[in-house]
Design a protein around this motif. Structure first.
Motif, mmCIF file in Angstrom:
data_model
loop_
_atom_site.group_PDB
_atom_site.id
_atom_site.type_symbol
_atom_site.label_atom_id
_atom_site.label_comp_id
_atom_site.label_asym_id
_atom_site.label_seq_id
_atom_site.Cartn_x
_atom_site.Cartn_y
_atom_site.Cartn_z
ATOM 1 N N GLN A 1 0.808 -1.218 0.000
ATOM 2 C CA GLN A 1 0.000 0.000 0.000
ATOM 3 C C GLN A 1 0.839 1.266 0.000
ATOM 4 O OE1 GLN A 1 -2.348 -0.805 3.460
ATOM 5 N NE2 GLN A 1 -3.993 -1.753 2.290
ATOM 6 N N HIS B 1 1.500 3.235 -3.574
ATOM 7 C CA HIS B 1 0.620 4.205 -4.228
ATOM 8 C C HIS B 1 0.694 5.583 -3.589
ATOM 9 C CE1 HIS B 1 -2.375 4.413 -1.124
ATOM 10 N NE2 HIS B 1 -3.111 5.194 -1.874
ATOM 11 N N ARG C 1 1.937 10.322 -5.086
ATOM 12 C CA ARG C 1 1.446 11.668 -4.739
ATOM 13 C C ARG C 1 2.558 12.581 -4.255
ATOM 14 N NH1 ARG C 1 -1.903 7.536 -5.787
ATOM 15 N NH2 ARG C 1 -3.818 8.417 -6.555
ATOM 16 N N ASP D 1 -0.572 8.476 -23.351
ATOM 17 C CA ASP D 1 -1.340 7.418 -24.008
ATOM 18 C C ASP D 1 -0.674 6.059 -23.807
ATOM 19 O OD1 ASP D 1 -3.420 8.868 -24.861
ATOM 20 O OD2 ASP D 1 -2.820 9.020 -26.959
ATOM 21 N N GLU E 1 -1.381 5.040 -20.312
ATOM 22 C CA GLU E 1 -2.780 4.687 -20.101
ATOM 23 C C GLU E 1 -3.053 3.287 -20.617
ATOM 24 O OE1 GLU E 1 -5.229 7.854 -21.475
ATOM 25 O OE2 GLU E 1 -7.051 6.740 -21.060
ATOM 26 N N GLU E 2 -2.425 2.929 -21.720
ATOM 27 C CA GLU E 2 -2.686 1.630 -22.316
ATOM 28 C C GLU E 2 -2.027 0.507 -21.518
ATOM 29 O OE1 GLU E 2 -1.190 0.905 -26.266
ATOM 30 O OE2 GLU E 2 -3.197 0.305 -26.870
ATOM 31 N N THR E 3 -0.808 0.754 -21.014
ATOM 32 C CA THR E 3 -0.088 -0.315 -20.331
ATOM 33 C C THR E 3 -0.304 -0.295 -18.824
ATOM 34 O OG1 THR E 3 1.592 -0.527 -22.013
ATOM 35 C CG2 THR E 3 2.226 -1.150 -19.808
ATOM 36 N N CYS E 4 -0.237 0.882 -18.219
ATOM 37 C CA CYS E 4 -0.286 0.953 -16.764
ATOM 38 C C CYS E 4 -1.684 1.222 -16.238
ATOM 39 C CB CYS E 4 0.635 2.045 -16.245
ATOM 40 S SG CYS E 4 2.229 2.062 -17.014
ATOM 41 N N GLY E 5 -2.568 1.770 -17.047
ATOM 42 C CA GLY E 5 -3.932 1.980 -16.608
ATOM 43 C C GLY E 5 -4.243 3.373 -16.123
ATOM 44 N N ALA E 6 -3.255 4.233 -16.030
ATOM 45 C CA ALA E 6 -3.530 5.606 -15.616
ATOM 46 C C ALA E 6 -2.547 6.527 -16.314
ATOM 47 C CB ALA E 6 -3.420 5.754 -14.111
ATOM 48 N N THR F 1 -0.850 9.204 -12.069
ATOM 49 C CA THR F 1 -0.521 8.428 -10.874
ATOM 50 C C THR F 1 -0.741 6.958 -11.209
ATOM 51 O OG1 THR F 1 -2.747 8.821 -10.131
ATOM 52 C CG2 THR F 1 -1.065 10.227 -9.230
ATOM 53 N N MET F 2 0.324 6.325 -11.740
ATOM 54 C CA MET F 2 0.140 5.041 -12.404
ATOM 55 C C MET F 2 0.099 3.869 -11.450
ATOM 56 S SD MET F 2 2.625 5.641 -15.577
ATOM 57 C CE MET F 2 4.127 5.894 -14.691
ATOM 58 N N ASN F 3 0.935 3.911 -10.399
ATOM 59 C CA ASN F 3 1.022 2.804 -9.437
ATOM 60 C C ASN F 3 1.251 1.483 -10.168
ATOM 61 O OD1 ASN F 3 1.010 1.625 -6.923
ATOM 62 N ND2 ASN F 3 -1.173 1.225 -6.971
ATOM 63 N N VAL G 1 4.791 -3.053 -8.186
ATOM 64 C CA VAL G 1 4.456 -3.698 -6.917
ATOM 65 C C VAL G 1 5.757 -4.340 -6.432
ATOM 66 C CG1 VAL G 1 2.011 -4.140 -7.268
ATOM 67 C CG2 VAL G 1 3.662 -5.722 -8.182
ATOM 68 N N MET H 1 2.716 -4.539 -11.999
ATOM 69 C CA MET H 1 1.354 -4.980 -11.695
ATOM 70 C C MET H 1 0.773 -5.892 -12.772
ATOM 71 S SD MET H 1 -1.601 -2.476 -10.396
ATOM 72 C CE MET H 1 -1.155 -2.148 -8.720
#
Lengths: 162, 383
Positions: B76, B79, B83, B157, B160-165, B168-170, B173, B178
């Protein structure tokens, strides 16, 4: 004296030249409007598609029979760093075996606290939840951001165990 | 151009001297000011428009991230570091993960190292693109802002396609990343490399040679090598003062020991030098990605870890090079599922406090250029 005036004039000339170099770039895009990448956002809402991986909000997957896979194990609740997920569980009697079994009553999701970190999705042992690609989350009242994810009347899919 | 002003002032100085009694006064720059890029308050002591002293007052967006880490599990924590320095979020995540992996003595697969390095460099590029746009805007050129964001969009872009954001990609892990990379990742990154190689010379044409820009940055904000070292100024700002401080070279992590790249060091020590270092770093980042993108090895995208990570008791330190400088993560574990203490050595904090030494004797308008070239991110300073 002449030297300084000469320097002054060459400075002006060179200064104007560097400014024109920059304006050459902006001028190119002025006359090539096809290379401009601006999107007209609210107008293109129908064609705008987010990437599959995009993390918009947590949803509980329901199939066409209004069944989901959540067993109420609270793994997502424990994995969440912000207390976004709250699972209120209930006891129900399994019609096949006659034993009492834990089921979810309400799956509460506080969107206002969620940081879209995806840890709940990784923690879920039954892949019951996923990230949806919605992104227009603005509402007029804060209470609307607290959502109940399980649909009314939904029940757990047969054969899903903790 | 300065010569003609000296000619005029020479003539004037033949007249009567206009020495009058002056008094030092205070001006608050911020907390809300467009060029502080966040809520930073600078208490300026001025003599006319000459800066005598700069006193940064911080803490307006302190969120106690270090304290929050003490109640969170190791997964945790990651993430939260998004920030801090949101523009180099992937490197922040990587620093925490590397520290945890050091504690677990876990060797991550090669694939993870390559993915982490590529995305780190893409993050550095996107950070420098945003900095370049904002730097121009601070000095009054709005065009650069739009051009910087145009190219940054291509990278967001990919994220967004690979990490999802987008920001703040996070994506990291402890033990790996991830998810595996998206099938389009390599193609999209190569397209971007091709696209950006054509566009990067535009940056030089638009801003680097511009006479107004050069006059406002050259010989402004002098920070000597000794001062840079004693203040701990790292990253591009430190390297512009001749301080070789690139962690990627000095203490290689992930796949940086397998790639060939130059550490950009300049000895200008001024705002223009700091600007040039970042522009040159963008070329180096492109070069690093080029070497790695076709050679991502097959394998797992994550090493196996336990669901509840407990570090053996002890102290662990890991440093990485973010877009702003050296980020250090110091973890003390007492064999519980959350750390006993976490301390972040953030680059922005150290860089900010060199501002007083840099700004002394310069005009108040130059301070904007200096802050811009330090590339301050306020959440990184306050944490």
């Amino acid at each position: 004296m002449f030297k300084s005036i000469y320097k002054y004039l060459t400075d002006i000339f060179n200064g104007a030249r560097t400014l024109l170099t920059g304006m050459k770039v902006t001028g190119y895009y002025f006359f090539h409007p096809k290379e401009i990448i601006t999107q007209q956002y609210p107008e293109n809402r129908d064609t705008l598609k987010m990437f599959d991986m995009f993390r918009g909000e947590v949803v509980l997957i329901h199939d066409e029979n209004n069944e989901h896979k959540c067993t109420g194990c609270s793994a997502c609740e424990l994995a969440c760093p912000n207390g976004t997920i709250e699972i209120i569980s209930d006891k129900a009697i399994d019609p096949e075996t006659g034993k009492s079994k834990k089921v979810i009553d309400t799956f509460v999701y506080h969107l206002q606290m969620c940081t879209m970190c995806n840890l709940c999705i990784l923690a879920c042992p039954t892949d019951a939840i996923k990230m949806a690609q919605t992104f227009e989350h603005a509402v007029f009242d804060r209470s609307e951001l607290t959502k109940v994810l399980n649909r009314p009347g939904s029940k757990i899919m047969a054969g899903i165990k903790e | 151009m300065s010569n003609i002003f000296s000619l005029i002032s020479d003539k004037d100085s033949k007249g009567t001297s206009s020495a009058t009694e002056t008094q030092e006064y205070f001006v608050n720059m911020g907390p809300q000011h467009p060029s502080t890029h966040g809520v930073l308050r600078l208490l300026l002591t001025l003599d006319g428009e000459i800066i005598r002293k700069v006193e940064p007052h911080i803490g307006y967006i302190h969120r106690s991230i270090e304290k929050m880490c003490e109640k969170d599990s190791y997964q945790q924590i990651v993430h939260l570091t998004d920030r801090m320095d949101y523009l180099s979020c992937h490197m922040n995540n990587e620093a925490v993960c590397l520290a945890v992996e050091k504690g677990l003595q876990l060797e991550v697969p090669d694939r993870v190292k390559f993915i982490r390095t590529i995305i780190s460099e893409l993050t550095r590029l996107s950070s420098h693109q945003l900095w370049w746009g904002v730097m121009g805007m601070d000095l009054g050129a709005i065009t650069t802002f739009l051009y910087g964001f145009r190219d940054r969009e291509q990278i967001t872009d990919i994220f967004e396609e690979t990490c999802g954001a987008r920001l703040t990609m996070n994506y990291n892990v402890p033990g790996g990343v991830m998810f595996d990379i998206h099938p389009n990742f390599q193609k999209r990154t190569k397209d971007f490399l091709k696209y950006f190689k054509e566009k990067l010379p535009e940056y030089d044409e638009l801003l680097t040679g511009n006479v107004i820009f050069v006059e406002r940055t050259k010989d402004i904000g002098y920070l000597s090598k000794e001062d840079a070292i004693s203040f701990g100024v790292t990253g591009p700002s430190g390297r512009a003062s001749g301080f070789a401080c690139d962690v990627r070279k000095k203490d290689p992590y992930s796949a940086y020991d397998r790639v060939d790249f130059k550490e950009i060091i300049r000895t200008d020590c001024d705002s223009f030098g700091r600007y040039k270092v970042r522009i040159a770093e963008m070329y180096e980042s492109l070069h690093i990605i080029e070497q790695l993108i076709d050679n991502i090895p097959e394998g797992d995208f994550k090493a196996k870890t336990k669901a509840v990570i407990k570090l053996p008791p002890g102290e662990y330190y890991q440093r990485v090079e973010t877009a702003r400088g050296e980020l250090g993560v110091y973890v003390i574990s007492d064999n519980k599922k959350s750390p006993y203490r976490v301390k972040f050595r953030s680059p922005g904090f150290s860089n900010l406090f060199a501002l007083d030494t840099m700004a002394k004797g310069y005009k108040i308008a130059d301070l904007v250029a200096m802050m811009s070239t330090l590339d301050l991110v306020i959440p990184d300073i306050d944490r």
